[in-house]
Design an enzyme around this catalytic site. Sequence first.
Site, mmCIF file in Angstrom:
data_model
loop_
_atom_site.group_PDB
_atom_site.id
_atom_site.type_symbol
_atom_site.label_atom_id
_atom_site.label_comp_id
_atom_site.label_asym_id
_atom_site.label_seq_id
_atom_site.Cartn_x
_atom_site.Cartn_y
_atom_site.Cartn_z
ATOM 1 N N ASN A 1 8.851 -0.598 16.818
ATOM 2 C CA ASN A 1 10.272 -0.878 16.668
ATOM 3 C C ASN A 1 10.967 -0.973 18.013
ATOM 4 O OD1 ASN A 1 9.799 -0.604 13.965
ATOM 5 N ND2 ASN A 1 10.236 1.582 14.023
ATOM 6 N N PRO B 1 12.808 -6.824 15.931
ATOM 7 C CA PRO B 1 13.871 -7.010 14.941
ATOM 8 C C PRO B 1 13.631 -6.374 13.584
ATOM 9 C CG PRO B 1 12.506 -8.968 15.044
ATOM 10 C CD PRO B 1 11.950 -8.003 16.046
ATOM 11 N N CYS B 2 12.502 -5.668 13.407
ATOM 12 C CA CYS B 2 12.180 -5.295 12.023
ATOM 13 C C CYS B 2 13.084 -4.210 11.460
ATOM 14 C CB CYS B 2 10.709 -4.939 11.880
ATOM 15 S SG CYS B 2 10.227 -3.502 12.796
ATOM 16 N N ARG B 3 13.906 -3.561 12.281
ATOM 17 C CA ARG B 3 14.837 -2.564 11.745
ATOM 18 C C ARG B 3 16.274 -3.073 11.722
ATOM 19 N NH1 ARG B 3 11.786 2.300 12.159
ATOM 20 N NH2 ARG B 3 13.424 3.434 11.097
#
Lengths: 267, 277
Positions: A189, A208-210
């Site tokens: 992250n 960008p996954c969070r």
Amino acid sequence: MIVIGSESRGSVPNTSPNVRDMAQVSCCQLDEEEFRKCCLQLLQRSEELRDGWSWQQPQGSEDGYLKKTTLRCVSVTSKRSKKNQQDSALLIDSDCRQNQSAHVSAAPEEATDDADDEDVADDADVPACSACESSFLQFEYHVVFSCSYSSPVLYFRAFTLEGRSLTLEEVWSSIHPNFRLHLQENPLNAVSQQEHPLLGQPFFLLHPCRTEEFMKPLLQMAQQHHRSVNYVLSWLSIIGPVVGLHVPLQYFSTVCVKDPASSSNPG
Amino acid sequence: MIMNNDKDVLRDVWFGRIPSCFTLNSDEVTEREAEPYYLMLPRVSYLTLVTDKVKKHFLKAMRTDEVEEMWFEYEGTPLKWHYPIGVLFDLHASASALPWSIIVHFKSFPDRDLLHCPTNSVIEAHFMSSIKEADVLKHKSQVVNDMQKKDHKQLWMGLQNDKFDQFWAMNRKLMEYSTEEGGFRYIPFRIYQTTGDKPFIQKLFRPVSPQGNPHTLCDLLKEMYPAALTNDGEQKRYQVLIHGIEPLLETPLQWLSEHLSHPDNFLHICIVPVPTD
């Protein structure tokens, strides 16, 4: 947008329980069109504030991205690397100042050219730092749309004035310790080096996954209060400071009232 | 949904190899002559993951103070380790004679072109990040998020140690979808070409049309890269390569995604000019 129906209630086949809710549409995601609208707004305001954002479109590509280059003065503890005496590693303590009006040419090789005396002289106009162990770094920030994550992604790279790229280790040390500890808990992250999807060159990025996670409460709140939100600006104001990119408050004072019809069209 | 006979396809893809010959860049300072090194490179792996022996071999001939980060080049092009090996070969060298001749460098790392790869954990992070992105597209990341840390590790260890069964025992979960859907939410794909700055095309594309017909490879290319298709009466200009072969353009995209994706769960498609002999 086409949503393939999984809405038939109760009778979802149990072959794959994990995909049961996948067609549920979220209010918190950004599509490419909305991304461009937000960027256009940001650029209009940036033109007034003269803080250097521009829209870039690589040759032969329909896609574009927001770009800003700044000089940051960071205090540095030099750590001579054993192998190469010339190449001292920078361990960066913190930002001492961000020079917001410095428009530096994007090509750092220029600084190493022989005919770069003028460039160096230009750089000398930049206010000097008070700390004795400090140096200027050129940061280049790109905001690129990711269709996978339906969100903007912040890419960046940094150079010394001699044109040397900062290593990942040096970039980590330039991040404020408060952020650093949090980010390092989960490497996926956090900050890593990846290929810029439009330029094919190595950049650092904040993963960008969070993004949806922290944007959701903000967008829901705005919806409740019937307030319009510029997704890109709000997102940038949250994520930018992690890597020394600040969004001035002036962006938010007038951005809703501005007339969106103007010249600098990112589309 | 994998049929038994299709399992052979997965095996063939996994065990694909490219005979390669590594030679040391002639500018490197050596203490004695460095012989070329031959290796069968696994198509689905990464250059920096499978070249420990290459490194060891050439380091024996080098002066240690002249050694920096190792990188590879083919005919003037620095090879991006973060693309699967098969993609690099199809894209840059598919028309050339075997073995694939790769040049090894130990200095002047081109950090404008290549990502640094100091340790295998960097490869692991890159690999897991691709799997995650693919699952965002396929299942809104629900499958990968439901997995435990040890499951993620199993995917990575499967690739690192070339263990087909270990990898696929876990990877098949990432390939599931409900029969009602007829496929994934979107197909994770990348289309590579060698012209232009943009390294690849990646957009949203569904496996099934709004009318419920399965999309084919041809449908995908029509939308993303029409120049790759040959019109009636025209001479064929491009090859569309996946794992070194040209699949029929009528092949359903969902099937391709399940069977010809790389371990990173992306379908990597290379568009290269038809070789002129």
